[in-house]
Design a protein around this motif. Structure first.
Motif, PDB file in Angstrom:
ATOM      1  N   HIS A  37      -2.437   8.160   4.084  1.00 31.12           N
ATOM      2  CA  HIS A  37      -2.213   8.667   2.725  1.00 31.12           C
ATOM      3  C   HIS A  37      -3.483   8.724   1.870  1.00 31.12           C
ATOM      4  CE1 HIS A  37       2.122   8.968   2.956  1.00 31.12           C
ATOM      5  NE2 HIS A  37       2.167   7.773   3.533  1.00 31.12           N
ATOM      6  N   ARG A  38      -4.607   8.272   2.412  1.00 33.68           N
ATOM      7  CA  ARG A  38      -5.822   8.172   1.603  1.00 33.68           C
ATOM      8  C   ARG A  38      -6.218   9.497   0.951  1.00 33.68           C
ATOM      9  NH1 ARG A  38     -11.737   5.511   2.893  1.00 33.68           N
ATOM     10  NH2 ARG A  38     -12.721   6.353   1.015  1.00 33.68           N
ATOM     11  N   LYS A  39      -6.260  10.576   1.689  1.00 33.49           N
ATOM     12  CA  LYS A  39      -6.682  11.871   1.126  1.00 33.49           C
ATOM     13  C   LYS A  39      -5.766  12.315  -0.013  1.00 33.49           C
ATOM     14  CE  LYS A  39      -9.285  13.847   4.979  1.00 33.49           C
ATOM     15  NZ  LYS A  39     -10.554  13.409   4.498  1.00 33.49           N
ATOM     16  N   THR A  40      -4.488  12.074   0.137  1.00 37.00           N
ATOM     17  CA  THR A  40      -3.539  12.438  -0.918  1.00 37.00           C
ATOM     18  C   THR A  40      -3.766  11.585  -2.163  1.00 37.00           C
ATOM     19  OG1 THR A  40      -1.920  13.000   0.785  1.00 37.00           O
ATOM     20  CG2 THR A  40      -1.095  12.739  -1.463  1.00 37.00           C
ATOM     21  N   ILE A  41      -3.967  10.297  -1.963  1.00 36.37           N
ATOM     22  CA  ILE A  41      -4.222   9.391  -3.088  1.00 36.37           C
ATOM     23  C   ILE A  41      -5.520   9.786  -3.789  1.00 36.37           C
ATOM     24  CG2 ILE A  41      -4.759   7.000  -3.713  1.00 36.37           C
ATOM     25  CD1 ILE A  41      -2.851   6.195  -1.331  1.00 36.37           C
ATOM     26  N   GLU A  42      -6.568  10.067  -3.001  1.00 32.75           N
ATOM     27  CA  GLU A  42      -7.840  10.517  -3.577  1.00 32.75           C
ATOM     28  C   GLU A  42      -7.669  11.791  -4.385  1.00 32.75           C
ATOM     29  OE1 GLU A  42     -11.717  10.691  -1.533  1.00 32.75           O
ATOM     30  OE2 GLU A  42     -10.750   9.485   0.019  1.00 32.75           O
ATOM     31  N   LYS A  43      -6.933  12.733  -3.835  1.00 26.87           N
ATOM     32  CA  LYS A  43      -6.712  14.015  -4.509  1.00 26.87           C
ATOM     33  C   LYS A  43      -6.022  13.790  -5.853  1.00 26.87           C
ATOM     34  CE  LYS A  43      -4.090  18.260  -4.030  1.00 26.87           C
ATOM     35  NZ  LYS A  43      -2.655  18.157  -4.140  1.00 26.87           N
ATOM     36  N   LEU A  44      -4.954  13.005  -5.840  1.00 23.95           N
ATOM     37  CA  LEU A  44      -4.198  12.770  -7.064  1.00 23.95           C
ATOM     38  C   LEU A  44      -4.999  11.973  -8.087  1.00 23.95           C
ATOM     39  CD1 LEU A  44      -0.743  11.811  -5.483  1.00 23.95           C
ATOM     40  CD2 LEU A  44      -1.298  13.947  -6.694  1.00 23.95           C
ATOM     41  N   TYR A  45      -5.632  10.900  -7.635  1.00 27.54           N
ATOM     42  CA  TYR A  45      -6.298   9.973  -8.553  1.00 27.54           C
ATOM     43  C   TYR A  45      -7.651  10.479  -9.031  1.00 27.54           C
ATOM     44  CZ  TYR A  45      -7.828   5.486 -10.485  1.00 27.54           C
ATOM     45  OH  TYR A  45      -8.276   4.497 -11.317  1.00 27.54           O
ATOM     46  N   SER A  50      -3.399   9.315 -13.794  1.00 30.26           N
ATOM     47  CA  SER A  50      -3.407   7.870 -14.040  1.00 30.26           C
ATOM     48  C   SER A  50      -2.835   7.152 -12.814  1.00 30.26           C
ATOM     49  CB  SER A  50      -2.560   7.541 -15.266  1.00 30.26           C
ATOM     50  OG  SER A  50      -1.192   7.765 -14.990  1.00 30.26           O
ATOM     51  N   LEU A  51      -3.151   5.882 -12.692  1.00 31.03           N
ATOM     52  CA  LEU A  51      -2.662   5.108 -11.550  1.00 31.03           C
ATOM     53  C   LEU A  51      -1.132   5.029 -11.541  1.00 31.03           C
ATOM     54  CD1 LEU A  51      -3.307   3.600  -9.005  1.00 31.03           C
ATOM     55  CD2 LEU A  51      -3.635   1.544 -10.363  1.00 31.03           C
ATOM     56  N   TYR A 110      -2.570  -0.684  -4.896  1.00 24.29           N
ATOM     57  CA  TYR A 110      -3.359   0.526  -5.104  1.00 24.29           C
ATOM     58  C   TYR A 110      -4.732   0.185  -5.676  1.00 24.29           C
ATOM     59  CZ  TYR A 110       0.200   4.110  -4.229  1.00 24.29           C
ATOM     60  OH  TYR A 110       1.095   4.951  -3.657  1.00 24.29           O
ATOM     61  N   LYS A 111      -4.768  -0.703  -6.664  1.00 23.31           N
ATOM     62  CA  LYS A 111      -6.053  -1.077  -7.287  1.00 23.31           C
ATOM     63  C   LYS A 111      -7.008  -1.655  -6.252  1.00 23.31           C
ATOM     64  CE  LYS A 111      -4.434  -1.840 -11.982  1.00 23.31           C
ATOM     65  NZ  LYS A 111      -4.160  -2.819 -13.038  1.00 23.31           N
ATOM     66  N   ARG A 112      -6.471  -2.477  -5.367  1.00 25.60           N
ATOM     67  CA  ARG A 112      -7.314  -3.078  -4.328  1.00 25.60           C
ATOM     68  C   ARG A 112      -7.873  -1.998  -3.392  1.00 25.60           C
ATOM     69  NH1 ARG A 112      -4.425  -7.629  -2.596  1.00 25.60           N
ATOM     70  NH2 ARG A 112      -5.521  -8.701  -4.242  1.00 25.60           N
ATOM     71  N   LYS A 113      -7.027  -1.068  -2.987  1.00 26.52           N
ATOM     72  CA  LYS A 113      -7.478   0.006  -2.090  1.00 26.52           C
ATOM     73  C   LYS A 113      -8.467   0.923  -2.798  1.00 26.52           C
ATOM     74  CE  LYS A 113      -6.044  -0.804   1.822  1.00 26.52           C
ATOM     75  NZ  LYS A 113      -7.016  -1.096   2.860  1.00 26.52           N
ATOM     76  N   ILE A 114      -8.196   1.269  -4.030  1.00 28.46           N
ATOM     77  CA  ILE A 114      -9.093   2.132  -4.797  1.00 28.46           C
ATOM     78  C   ILE A 114     -10.468   1.483  -4.907  1.00 28.46           C
ATOM     79  CG2 ILE A 114      -9.519   2.951  -7.158  1.00 28.46           C
ATOM     80  CD1 ILE A 114      -6.463   3.670  -7.187  1.00 28.46           C
ATOM     81  N   SER A 115     -10.482   0.190  -5.117  1.00 26.67           N
ATOM     82  CA  SER A 115     -11.751  -0.541  -5.173  1.00 26.67           C
ATOM     83  C   SER A 115     -12.430  -0.556  -3.800  1.00 26.67           C
ATOM     84  CB  SER A 115     -11.497  -1.966  -5.652  1.00 26.67           C
ATOM     85  OG  SER A 115     -12.692  -2.694  -5.677  1.00 26.67           O
ATOM     86  N   ASP A 116     -11.663  -0.825  -2.749  1.00 22.92           N
ATOM     87  CA  ASP A 116     -12.212  -0.832  -1.386  1.00 22.92           C
ATOM     88  C   ASP A 116     -12.816   0.525  -1.028  1.00 22.92           C
ATOM     89  OD1 ASP A 116     -11.323  -3.436  -1.080  1.00 22.92           O
ATOM     90  OD2 ASP A 116      -9.623  -2.908   0.221  1.00 22.92           O
ATOM     91  N   TRP A 117     -12.166   1.588  -1.490  1.00 22.87           N
ATOM     92  CA  TRP A 117     -12.603   2.947  -1.184  1.00 22.87           C
ATOM     93  C   TRP A 117     -13.660   3.466  -2.164  1.00 22.87           C
ATOM     94  CZ3 TRP A 117      -6.903   4.977  -0.806  1.00 22.87           C
ATOM     95  CH2 TRP A 117      -6.335   4.553   0.396  1.00 22.87           C
ATOM     96  N   HIS A 118     -14.054   2.645  -3.140  1.00 24.32           N
ATOM     97  CA  HIS A 118     -15.050   3.015  -4.166  1.00 24.32           C
ATOM     98  C   HIS A 118     -14.623   4.266  -4.939  1.00 24.32           C
ATOM     99  CE1 HIS A 118     -17.677  -0.017  -2.501  1.00 24.32           C
ATOM    100  NE2 HIS A 118     -17.464   0.501  -1.306  1.00 24.32           N
ATOM    101  N   LEU A 119     -13.384   4.282  -5.348  1.00 22.23           N
ATOM    102  CA  LEU A 119     -12.848   5.400  -6.120  1.00 22.23           C
ATOM    103  C   LEU A 119     -12.625   5.030  -7.586  1.00 22.23           C
ATOM    104  CD1 LEU A 119     -10.125   6.704  -3.619  1.00 22.23           C
ATOM    105  CD2 LEU A 119     -12.464   7.538  -3.913  1.00 22.23           C
ATOM    106  N   ASP A 120     -13.103   3.852  -7.989  1.00 23.52           N
ATOM    107  CA  ASP A 120     -12.894   3.404  -9.360  1.00 23.52           C
ATOM    108  C   ASP A 120     -13.365   4.459 -10.353  1.00 23.52           C
ATOM    109  OD1 ASP A 120     -14.061   1.412  -7.456  1.00 23.52           O
ATOM    110  OD2 ASP A 120     -13.109   0.005  -8.809  1.00 23.52           O
TER     111      ASP A 120
END
Length: 142
Positions: free
Chosen positions: A22-30, A36-37, A57-67
Motif C-alpha cells: 500500500h506504500r505507493k497509494t499512501i504516498e500518493k494520497l499523503y 491530511s493524515l 501511519y505516523k511511524r511508517k510515514i517517518s520511516d519512509w521519510h514522508l514527513d
C-alpha cells in the motif's frame, strides 16, 4: 462478536508486506495529493480495506521519510544558509523532502524563535552538517 478496529483498543499488527503493498497509494494520497493524515487513514480503510491506526501511519510515514513538517534543525539550517546568501546578494528557494518551503513559513519560524534572520549569518556555519533532507535551489535572478 463484532470485529474491533484498532482505534477501539484491539491490537492489530500489520505485516511489512502489507505496508509495502500500500506504500505507493499512501504516498500518493499523503504527499502528492497533500491530504491530511486522518483523511488518508479514512480513505485507506474505506477504499482499500486497509485498517491501521494514525500512530501506525505516523511511524511508517517517518520511516519512509514522508514527513510534511519541517523540523527545527532543518529550519535553522535554512535560515543560516539564507542569511549567508543574502549577504552575497543572492536569493534562494529551499526544498525539504522534495517540498518547497514557503518563505512565509521561514519568516514565521524566525519570528516565533526570535531569530534575527539578517544577523544569523554571523553564526551561520553550524558545527553539524546540514540535514540530508535539505535541498536548495539557488537563483540570482529573482
Amino acid at each position: 462478536m463484532p470485529q474491533q478496529t484498532p482505534s477501539q483498543g484491539a491490537k492489530h499488527l500489520i505485516e511489512q508486506r502489507d505496508w509495502a503493498y500500500h506504500r505507493k497509494t499512501i504516498e500518493k494520497l499523503y504527499v502528492a495529493e497533500d491530504r491530511s493524515l486522518p483523511e488518508v487513514v479514512d480513505l485507506m480503510r474505506t477504499l482499500y480495506d486497509f485498517i491501521a491506526t494514525e500512530r501506525q501511519y505516523k511511524r511508517k510515514i517517518s520511516d519512509w521519510h514522508l514527513d510534511k513538517k519541517v523540523k527545527d534543525e532543518e529550519m535553522r539550517a535554512i535560515i543560516a544558509t539564507e542569511a549567508l546568501r543574502l549577504q552575497q546578494g543572492k536569493q534562494s528557494v529551499f526544498y525539504v523532502r522534495n517540498r518547497q518551503v514557503d518563505s512565509k513559513k521561514i519568516d514565521r519560524f524566525a519570528q516565533r524563535k526570535k531569530i534575527d534572520k539578517y544577523r544569523s549569518a554571523a553564526f551561520a556555519k553550524p558545527s553539524k552538517p546540514q540535514p540530508s533532507s535539505l535541498f536548495q535551489f539557488f537563483s540570482d535572478g529573482f
